[in-house]
Scaffold this motif. Structure first.
Motif, PDB file in Angstrom:
ATOM      1  N   ALA A 129      98.769  82.810 107.256  1.00  0.00           N
ATOM      2  CA  ALA A 129      97.943  81.715 107.104  1.00  0.00           C
ATOM      3  C   ALA A 129      98.454  80.588 106.173  1.00  0.00           C
ATOM      4  O   ALA A 129      97.951  79.587 106.143  1.00  0.00           O
ATOM      5  N   GLY A 130      99.733  80.973 105.518  1.00  0.00           N
ATOM      6  CA  GLY A 130     100.286  80.256 104.614  1.00  0.00           C
ATOM      7  C   GLY A 130      99.277  79.809 103.597  1.00  0.00           C
ATOM      8  O   GLY A 130      99.329  79.025 102.565  1.00  0.00           O
ATOM      9  N   LEU A 131      98.672  81.130 103.061  1.00  0.00           N
ATOM     10  CA  LEU A 131      97.494  80.908 101.833  1.00  0.00           C
ATOM     11  C   LEU A 131      98.058  81.804 100.621  1.00  0.00           C
ATOM     12  O   LEU A 131      98.594  82.692 101.042  1.00  0.00           O
ATOM     13  N   THR A 132      97.716  81.194  99.482  1.00  0.00           N
ATOM     14  CA  THR A 132      97.869  82.140  98.382  1.00  0.00           C
ATOM     15  C   THR A 132      96.782  83.090  97.866  1.00  0.00           C
ATOM     16  O   THR A 132      95.429  82.200  97.754  1.00  0.00           O
ATOM     17  N   ALA A 352      93.845  79.242  88.426  1.00  0.00           N
ATOM     18  CA  ALA A 352      93.639  78.208  89.455  1.00  0.00           C
ATOM     19  C   ALA A 352      94.163  77.026  89.112  1.00  0.00           C
ATOM     20  O   ALA A 352      94.791  76.402  89.927  1.00  0.00           O
ATOM     21  N   MET A 353      94.577  76.889  88.197  1.00  0.00           N
ATOM     22  CA  MET A 353      95.432  75.421  87.668  1.00  0.00           C
ATOM     23  C   MET A 353      96.728  75.588  87.880  1.00  0.00           C
ATOM     24  O   MET A 353      97.364  74.510  88.364  1.00  0.00           O
ATOM     25  N   GLY A 358     100.768  73.703  91.833  1.00  0.00           N
ATOM     26  CA  GLY A 358     102.038  73.899  92.749  1.00  0.00           C
ATOM     27  C   GLY A 358     102.872  74.945  92.177  1.00  0.00           C
ATOM     28  O   GLY A 358     103.968  75.419  92.583  1.00  0.00           O
ATOM     29  N   LEU A 359     102.452  75.708  90.913  1.00  0.00           N
ATOM     30  CA  LEU A 359     103.325  76.468  90.089  1.00  0.00           C
ATOM     31  C   LEU A 359     103.165  77.904  90.609  1.00  0.00           C
ATOM     32  O   LEU A 359     103.968  78.597  90.247  1.00  0.00           O
ATOM     33  N   TRP A 360     102.094  78.446  90.893  1.00  0.00           N
ATOM     34  CA  TRP A 360     101.860  79.680  91.555  1.00  0.00           C
ATOM     35  C   TRP A 360     101.332  79.223  92.869  1.00  0.00           C
ATOM     36  O   TRP A 360     100.084  79.569  93.221  1.00  0.00           O
TER      37      TRP A 360
END
Ligand code: NDP
Length: 397
Positions: A129-132, A352-353, A358-360
């Motif tokens: 799904a391209g999700l983290t 979450a930050m 876009g770092l994690w």
């Protein structure tokens, strides 16, 4: 930068909401949803930011979650409800294209059993799904894994012995109370202990092994070996580890109460019939114990949580201790909650930050130590949980 939905308005949820509100450049739109909407409204009122939205949701119900996610369209959900809701929330994330973060691994309600297998099983679906999904991003699990990743990145070629040490030297002036959800807390402490040694798990009786450990600014405290969920992912992600253990302090008064609670059957998690109604004794006990959210006002003292590590650097043995001490009173002044909720909620916000910056961000299901620890460690110092290091000291372990 992103829309964030916080699920759960307990002690930890309240801290997450305060910290999210302190970082409006990252968290541009925020909603708090929980089983009881009035609790979400109270949190928003305490923060004093009417732009934060609130909603009612039963997070055991995937359809309700899907409807809420489709309406608010969050980029990420911070799950600080209870571990029972992890899988329903992950399901709803997959159905609606939302990223996920939590602070405790899934537990079925009817057995106190902690393991990542249920959530790791979602890896392929999140990848596709391209999700983290970021698992276990509180303090322990959470910062304990990030400290280990930081040690591995900067100070060791090989980590061999890991001891996570968790001390609460605070006093809430109640005869007996737990620092986070009593049901979850008592389930955790009354199960068998377990640690990892030479490729195997060794099981102990509950609280069988204990040792005096000295905590910075606190002194010696009796510390008990427990099983804790981050051990499972850390020994997998750092295969050089020969032994990994987790220690937590308890006072005698607390342990006496706990023994009585167990002996009289109030820690039972199976249903019993009372006056024609089915109740779970431990859930009933929760209803009569002090609410962890109300402990902050008279809580003094501090927590000290860290990792004590032994291993090799450039062919030589070295020891390393990294820890944070957190004052209950300072946490209360900032968020209205005590230090245990604070030390959990701040890392959840930072996780979450990291995602929103876009770092994690990578498709799949990950434990925190699988991401770059450096930007997270930088934020810990900025967001209220500064860390300290001791090199080549006596680890006592
Ligand atoms: P609380 O019991 O104080 O809060 C839990 C919140 O979740 C409450 O607002 C509750 O609603 C809500 N909730 C429960 N069930 C549902 C449901 N079915 N649908 C929607 N909302 C629901 O717990 P804490 O804040 O102390 O802990 C929160 C989480 O943090 C737990 O999972 C805990 O294990 C974890 N934790 C992690 C730590 C770490 O370091 N990693 C340390 C401490 C805690 P209501 O008020 O209506 O019951």
């Amino acid at each position: 930068m992103g829309k964030t939905l916080i699920i759960g308005a307990g002690g930890v949820g309240t801290v997450v909401a305060h910290k999210v509100a302190q970082n409006p450049d990252v968290f541009t739109e925020v909603m708090i949803a929980s089983r009881t909407k009035a609790k979400c409204d109270k949190v928003v009122e305490a923060i004093g930011n009417p732009n934060i939205k609130t909603a009612q949701v039963d997070a055991d119900n995937v359809d309700e979650l899907v409807a809420l996610f489709n309406e608010f369209k969050p980029d990420i959900v911070i799950n600080v409800a209870l571990p029972y809701q992890d899988l329903t929330i992950m399901e709803a994330c997959l159905k609606t294209g939302v990223n996920y973060l939590d602070t405790a691994n899934y537990e079925p309600k009817d057995v106190a059993h902690f393991e990542y297998s249920w959530q790791w099983a979602y890896k392929k679906r999140f990848e596709d799904a391209g999700l983290t999904a970021i698992l276990g991003c509180g303090f322990d699990p959470g910062v304990s894994g990030i400290y280990t990743a930081y040690a591995a990145k900067h100070h060791f070629d090989e980590i061999q012995y890991l001891d996570i040490v968790d001390c609460n030297a605070g006093n809430h002036h109640k005869a007996f109370a737990t620092n986070f959800n009593p049901e979850i807390n008592i389930r955790e402490i009354t199960q068998n202990g377990r640690y990892y040694e030479n490729g195997q798990w060794v099981t102990t009786k509950p609280l069988e092994i204990h040792k005096l450990l000295t905590y910075p600014n606190i002194g010696p405290k009796d510390s008990y070996l427990l099983y804790h969920e981050e051990l499972e992912s850390l020994v997998k992600n750092y295969p050089t580890i020969k032994r990994a253990r987790f220690w937590m302090t308890f006072g005698q008064e607390y342990l006496t109460h706990l023994r009585v609670i167990q002996n009289i059957g109030m820690a039972r998690i199976d249903e019993v019939e009372y006056n024609g109604v089915k109740i779970v004794p431990l859930q009933f006990l929760k209803a009569v114990l002090p609410n962890p959210q109300d402990l902050g006002e008279n809580y003094d003292g501090e927590t000290s949580i860290g990792c004590r590590i032994r291993g090799l650097k450039d062919g030589k043995e070295r020891t390393y201790y990294i820890y944070n001490n957190c004052s209950h009173h300072a946490a209360y002044l900032e968020t209205g909650m005590q230090g245990v909720s604070y030390t959990t909620g701040v890392p959840a916000m930072i996780g979450a930050m990291m995602f929103l910056k876009g770092l994690w961000k990578k498709p799949g299901v990950f434990n925190v130590e699988e991401f770059d620890p450096d930007p997270f460690m930088e934020q810990l110092n900025k967001q209220g949980l500064p860390w300290h290091e001791v090199f080549d000291g006596d680890l006592e372990l």
